[in-house]
Design a protein around this motif. Structure first.
Motif, PDB file in Angstrom:
ATOM      1  N   HIS A 126      -7.783  31.678  41.453  1.00  0.00           N
ATOM      2  CA  HIS A 126      -6.956  32.376  40.152  1.00  0.00           C
ATOM      3  C   HIS A 126      -5.718  32.339  40.700  1.00  0.00           C
ATOM      4  CE1 HIS A 126      -6.472  36.888  39.396  1.00  0.00           C
ATOM      5  NE2 HIS A 126      -5.954  36.712  41.343  1.00  0.00           N
ATOM      6  N   MET A 127      -4.967  31.840  41.551  1.00  0.00           N
ATOM      7  CA  MET A 127      -3.693  31.246  41.380  1.00  0.00           C
ATOM      8  C   MET A 127      -3.658  30.574  40.179  1.00  0.00           C
ATOM      9  SD  MET A 127      -2.526  33.007  44.110  1.00  0.00           S
ATOM     10  CE  MET A 127      -0.509  32.133  43.965  1.00  0.00           C
ATOM     11  N   ALA A 128      -4.167  29.912  40.304  1.00  0.00           N
ATOM     12  CA  ALA A 128      -4.284  28.023  39.039  1.00  0.00           C
ATOM     13  C   ALA A 128      -3.984  29.312  37.809  1.00  0.00           C
ATOM     14  CB  ALA A 128      -5.220  27.820  38.938  1.00  0.00           C
ATOM     15  N   LEU A 133       0.213  31.425  33.338  1.00  0.00           N
ATOM     16  CA  LEU A 133       0.371  32.646  32.730  1.00  0.00           C
ATOM     17  C   LEU A 133       2.035  32.565  32.659  1.00  0.00           C
ATOM     18  CD1 LEU A 133      -2.156  35.260  33.495  1.00  0.00           C
ATOM     19  CD2 LEU A 133      -1.608  34.837  31.245  1.00  0.00           C
ATOM     20  N   ALA A 134       2.633  32.602  34.439  1.00  0.00           N
ATOM     21  CA  ALA A 134       3.809  32.462  34.137  1.00  0.00           C
ATOM     22  C   ALA A 134       4.207  31.683  33.511  1.00  0.00           C
ATOM     23  CB  ALA A 134       3.928  32.236  36.008  1.00  0.00           C
ATOM     24  N   ASP A 135       3.763  29.554  33.660  1.00  0.00           N
ATOM     25  CA  ASP A 135       4.253  28.850  32.626  1.00  0.00           C
ATOM     26  C   ASP A 135       4.732  29.327  31.173  1.00  0.00           C
ATOM     27  OD1 ASP A 135       4.982  27.832  35.270  1.00  0.00           O
ATOM     28  OD2 ASP A 135       3.359  26.607  35.401  1.00  0.00           O
ATOM     29  N   LEU A 136       2.862  29.327  30.367  1.00  0.00           N
ATOM     30  CA  LEU A 136       3.058  29.358  29.044  1.00  0.00           C
ATOM     31  C   LEU A 136       3.567  30.428  28.414  1.00  0.00           C
ATOM     32  CD1 LEU A 136      -0.696  28.159  29.206  1.00  0.00           C
ATOM     33  CD2 LEU A 136       1.444  26.733  28.789  1.00  0.00           C
ATOM     34  N   TYR A 137       4.249  31.865  29.150  1.00  0.00           N
ATOM     35  CA  TYR A 137       3.981  32.654  28.701  1.00  0.00           C
ATOM     36  C   TYR A 137       5.914  33.205  29.117  1.00  0.00           C
ATOM     37  CZ  TYR A 137      -0.560  32.739  26.875  1.00  0.00           C
ATOM     38  OH  TYR A 137      -1.272  31.744  25.695  1.00  0.00           O
ATOM     39  N   ASN A 138       5.898  32.467  30.193  1.00  0.00           N
ATOM     40  CA  ASN A 138       7.785  32.445  30.882  1.00  0.00           C
ATOM     41  C   ASN A 138       7.251  35.100  30.637  1.00  0.00           C
ATOM     42  OD1 ASN A 138      10.134  32.844  31.030  1.00  0.00           O
ATOM     43  ND2 ASN A 138      10.511  33.230  29.303  1.00  0.00           N
ATOM     44  N   CYS A 139       6.512  34.596  31.947  1.00  0.00           N
ATOM     45  CA  CYS A 139       6.809  35.931  32.451  1.00  0.00           C
ATOM     46  C   CYS A 139       6.146  36.002  33.964  1.00  0.00           C
ATOM     47  CB  CYS A 139       5.259  36.485  32.195  1.00  0.00           C
ATOM     48  SG  CYS A 139       3.569  36.347  32.375  1.00  0.00           S
TER      49      CYS A 139
END
Length: 143
Positions: A126-128, A133-139
């Protein structure tokens, strides 16, 4: 939970400030959106409206720009996180992902030492997903 609510409000405030600073007409900006995965039933839209109005912005706008999903178990929680990428690819400007709370469904389902390894492996997957999401979509991912 109150910090999570306030962060949804702050996301909308941030865009308004940048629009004012850059001289951009507010309607021309694609509104940033939040995804709020609620695992404990504590999301309160009326509280978000209070916080928004206290900050001088429209509370309904904050709610309109917040996708809320109630996860009743860890599988639902993980599925909702995986579907965020579809929302982004569908044209939604997701800039904030909130999981309130990250571990409660896992704690409830995987009790005792015998289930610890299984719980940790599932939580790691789940954390991965959230990290991707944070890395690929800058959120921002806030748990």
């Amino acid at each position: 939970t109150q910090i999570m609510h306030q962060t949804c409000v702050n996301l909308q405030m941030r865009e308004k400030i940048f629009a004012d600073l850059e001289g951009v007409v507010e309607e021309e900006l694609e509104a940033p959106k939040a995804v709020y995965i609620d695992t404990e039933g504590t999301f309160r839209p009326e509280r978000v409206v209070q916080m928004a109005e206290g900050a001088g912005i429209d509370g309904q706008t904050v709610l309109d720009n917040t996708f809320v999903a109630r996860a009743y178990n860890s599988d639902m929680q993980m599925l909702f996180a995986e579907k965020i990428e579809d929302l982004i690819k569908g044209g939604n400007n997701i800039k904030l992902v909130i999981i309130d709370s990250l571990t409660s469904t896992f704690r409830n389902e995987f009790t005792g030492r015998g289930k610890l390894a299984e719980r940790q492996q599932k939580l790691g997957r789940h954390m991965a997903t959230l990290n991707k999401l944070a890395d690929l979509y800058n959120c921002i991912v806030l748990v």
